[in-house]
Design an enzyme around this catalytic site. Structure first.
Site, PDB file in Angstrom:
ATOM      1  N   CYS A 197       0.877  -1.337  -0.048  1.00  0.00           N
ATOM      2  CA  CYS A 197      -0.037   0.019   0.009  1.00  0.00           C
ATOM      3  C   CYS A 197       0.832   1.108  -0.060  1.00  0.00           C
ATOM      4  O   CYS A 197       0.715   2.133  -0.766  1.00  0.00           O
ATOM      5  CB  CYS A 197      -1.093  -0.102   1.110  1.00  0.00           C
ATOM      6  SG  CYS A 197      -0.126  -0.577   2.663  1.00  0.00           S
ATOM      7  N   HIS A 220      -2.524   5.550   6.294  1.00  0.00           N
ATOM      8  CA  HIS A 220      -1.022   5.969   6.390  1.00  0.00           C
ATOM      9  C   HIS A 220      -1.219   7.524   6.016  1.00  0.00           C
ATOM     10  O   HIS A 220      -1.884   8.118   5.260  1.00  0.00           O
ATOM     11  CB  HIS A 220      -0.242   5.128   5.502  1.00  0.00           C
ATOM     12  CG  HIS A 220      -0.277   3.744   5.737  1.00  0.00           C
ATOM     13  ND1 HIS A 220       0.328   3.201   6.633  1.00  0.00           N
ATOM     14  CD2 HIS A 220      -0.644   2.884   4.439  1.00  0.00           C
ATOM     15  CE1 HIS A 220       0.137   1.810   6.596  1.00  0.00           C
ATOM     16  NE2 HIS A 220      -0.247   1.705   5.177  1.00  0.00           N
TER      17      HIS A 220
HETATM   18  P1  NAD Z   1      -5.621 -10.705   6.088  1.00  0.00           P
HETATM   19  O1  NAD Z   1      -4.970 -11.448   7.163  1.00  0.00           O
HETATM   20  O2  NAD Z   1      -6.734  -9.449   6.151  1.00  0.00           O
HETATM   21  O3  NAD Z   1      -6.165 -11.872   5.021  1.00  0.00           O
HETATM   22  C1  NAD Z   1      -5.572 -12.809   4.663  1.00  0.00           C
HETATM   23  C2  NAD Z   1      -6.599 -14.031   4.398  1.00  0.00           C
HETATM   24  O4  NAD Z   1      -5.798 -15.267   3.979  1.00  0.00           O
HETATM   25  C3  NAD Z   1      -7.217 -14.256   5.602  1.00  0.00           C
HETATM   26  O5  NAD Z   1      -8.744 -14.362   5.486  1.00  0.00           O
HETATM   27  C4  NAD Z   1      -6.922 -15.687   6.116  1.00  0.00           C
HETATM   28  O6  NAD Z   1      -7.640 -16.415   6.834  1.00  0.00           O
HETATM   29  C5  NAD Z   1      -6.370 -16.406   4.806  1.00  0.00           C
HETATM   30  N1  NAD Z   1      -5.460 -17.264   4.783  1.00  0.00           N
HETATM   31  C6  NAD Z   1      -4.551 -17.540   5.823  1.00  0.00           C
HETATM   32  N2  NAD Z   1      -3.904 -18.783   5.385  1.00  0.00           N
HETATM   33  C7  NAD Z   1      -4.449 -19.172   4.277  1.00  0.00           C
HETATM   34  C8  NAD Z   1      -4.208 -20.239   3.348  1.00  0.00           C
HETATM   35  N3  NAD Z   1      -3.010 -21.318   3.650  1.00  0.00           N
HETATM   36  N4  NAD Z   1      -4.892 -20.461   2.324  1.00  0.00           N
HETATM   37  C9  NAD Z   1      -5.766 -19.499   2.119  1.00  0.00           C
HETATM   38  N5  NAD Z   1      -6.211 -18.655   2.740  1.00  0.00           N
HETATM   39  C10 NAD Z   1      -5.441 -18.340   3.873  1.00  0.00           C
HETATM   40  O7  NAD Z   1      -4.345  -9.912   5.271  1.00  0.00           O
HETATM   41  P2  NAD Z   1      -4.195  -8.818   4.274  1.00  0.00           P
HETATM   42  O8  NAD Z   1      -4.108  -7.632   5.171  1.00  0.00           O
HETATM   43  O9  NAD Z   1      -5.468  -8.773   3.306  1.00  0.00           O
HETATM   44  O10 NAD Z   1      -2.975  -8.977   3.616  1.00  0.00           O
HETATM   45  C11 NAD Z   1      -3.020  -9.956   2.377  1.00  0.00           C
HETATM   46  C12 NAD Z   1      -1.699  -9.571   1.474  1.00  0.00           C
HETATM   47  O11 NAD Z   1      -1.884  -8.046   1.181  1.00  0.00           O
HETATM   48  C13 NAD Z   1      -0.438  -9.392   2.501  1.00  0.00           C
HETATM   49  O12 NAD Z   1       0.791  -9.727   1.716  1.00  0.00           O
HETATM   50  C14 NAD Z   1      -0.163  -8.051   2.850  1.00  0.00           C
HETATM   51  O13 NAD Z   1       1.007  -7.505   3.025  1.00  0.00           O
HETATM   52  C15 NAD Z   1      -0.664  -7.236   1.601  1.00  0.00           C
HETATM   53  N6  NAD Z   1      -1.404  -5.985   1.598  1.00  0.00           N
HETATM   54  C16 NAD Z   1      -2.271  -5.751   3.110  1.00  0.00           C
HETATM   55  C17 NAD Z   1      -2.672  -4.415   3.130  1.00  0.00           C
HETATM   56  C18 NAD Z   1      -3.197  -3.897   4.082  1.00  0.00           C
HETATM   57  O14 NAD Z   1      -3.312  -2.746   4.706  1.00  0.00           O
HETATM   58  N7  NAD Z   1      -4.024  -4.847   4.814  1.00  0.00           N
HETATM   59  C19 NAD Z   1      -2.432  -3.486   2.082  1.00  0.00           C
HETATM   60  C20 NAD Z   1      -1.701  -3.520   1.033  1.00  0.00           C
HETATM   61  C21 NAD Z   1      -1.296  -4.913   0.775  1.00  0.00           C
END
Ligand code: NAD
Length: 340
Positions: free
Chosen positions: A139, A219
């Site tokens: 992000c 942020h």
């Molecule tokens: P999150 O924890 O909200 O979502 C991840 C999901 O994946 C959860 O629903 C979890 O239950 C599921 N999960 C866990 N293990 C799994 C598996 N083995 N198989 C299938 N599903 C599984 O995380 P998020 O914030 O959505 O982040 C996901 C990615 O996006 C990360 O790489 C993070 O760095 C990136 N990201 C996050 C943000 C943010 O601010 N949240 C912003 C940009 C990028």
């Protein structure tokens, strides 16, 4: 129609899934869930196909959710997978994507070497055409890159110095975050964001510093950009206000904080109160000779959603940057100019 699967249905995954449903050239064939929680139930009630690990089929049935199949079947049925699993889990899934010869889009929490290319639509869409594995940067990096690549339309960007005030956790993450503290993250300089920007713009002179703050909303970045040429403030405002995915916020209407920006998103009835545009405080734009300074806010939960959609089209080699970005912006109601 591109058949897209979303693996990992959390903060990013559910937003990307909803965005896919709005694309004229994509079909969401399903999402994966590992636990039958509220997110799974709501997705199920919306009619989205839920795929689950083989060993969890019974657990989902017991919770009133009938799975469409196993996660492996989801991957097999798709042309491309958007992997939005937690940091590092995507790299483990890559073996399976490769086994089924499927393209995949990874997120910024994965290391850059998980993919053939790190991606920011406004910077390097064309380089990502037909790449099997693409990583959409985080992000913070997405906001930095959108801004830097937009500035480069006015004059060559020679140097960037940025301070990043990071939200401690997403609103739903009840177990994370400093409660009453500002924590350098990390205290060493540069923070990883500079390296991440360099994964897209290889030779840019950029140094970033980051601190975590006790907030969940957004942020905030403080940017100091040195350009090759002397520029006028009006040229900077013109390019920023003519580029979709960046919006200006005028102090005229008393929106001077991240809390008020989120209130605007609520008042505008944006889906989930999301604002995927970089939100630039117009009053903060300061130009001295060839140096431009500005402050902007970043809605971490939604900013990477349009880039994920463009990354799908780039990976499938379907259309040029301009065409894809236009369709994505129109379908998601993404603005340019002023937020209100
Ligand atoms: P999150 O924890 O909200 O979502 C991840 C999901 O994946 C959860 O629903 C979890 O239950 C599921 N999960 C866990 N293990 C799994 C598996 N083995 N198989 C299938 N599903 C599984 O995380 P998020 O914030 O959505 O982040 C996901 C990615 O996006 C990360 O790489 C993070 O760095 C990136 N990201 C996050 C943000 C943010 O601010 N949240 C912003 C940009 C990028």
């Amino acid at each position: 129609m591109i058949k897209v699967a979303v693996n990992g249905y959390g903060t990013i995954g559910k937003r990307v899934a909803d965005a896919i449903l709005k694309q004229p050239d994509m079909r969401l064939i399903g999402i994966s869930k590992t636990t039958p929680n509220y997110e799974a139930l709501i997705a199920y009630r919306k009619g989205i196909n839920i795929y689950v690990p083989q060993q969890s089929l019974k657990k989902f049935e017991e919770a009133g959710i009938t799975p469409a199949g196993s996660v492996e079947e989801l991957i097999k049925n798709a042309d491309i997978i958007v992997d939005a699993t937690p940091n590092g889990v995507g790299a483990q899934y890559k073996t399976i994507y490769r086994q089924f010869d499927r393209n995949a889009i990874f997120q910024g929490g994965e290391k850059a070497d998980v993919a053939d290319i790190s991606f920011s639509a406004l910077c390097n869409y064309n380089d990502a055409m037909n790449k099997k594995y693409i990583r959409v940067v985080s992000c913070n990096t997405t906001a930095l890159l959108r801004t830097i690549c937009t500035m480069s339309k006015v004059s060559r960007v020679e140097k960037v110095r940025a301070t990043i005030v990071r939200r401690a956790a997403d609103p739903k993450e009840v177990k994370k975050g400093p409660i009453n503290s500002l924590s350098p993250d990390p205290a060493t300089i540069p923070s990883h964001h500079a390296k991440d920007v360099n994964s897209v713009i290889k030779n840019l002179d950029i140094i970033t510093m980051a601190v975590v703050a006790p907030t969940t909303l957004m942020h905030m970045h403080f940017l100091d950009i040195t350009l090759k040429d002397r520029v006028d403030k009006k040229d900077i405002i013109e390019v920023l206000s003519n580029t979709p995915r960046l919006v200006l916020i005028s102090s005229k209407y008393d929106a001077n904080s991240t809390a008020e920006l989120m209130e605007i998103a609520r008042d505008l009835r944006r889906d989930r109160n999301d604002i995927p545009e970089v939100m630039i405080f117009e009053d903060s734009i300061y130009v001295k000779d060839n140096e431009v300074m500005l402050m902007y806010a970043v809605h971490q939960e939604s900013i990477v959603v349009p880039e994920n959609i463009d990354a799908i089209r780039a990976s499938m080699g379907l259309m040029s940057a301009d065409e894809s970005i236009k369709i994505t912006n129109t379908s998601l109601g993404i603005l340019k100019g002023y937020l209100i």
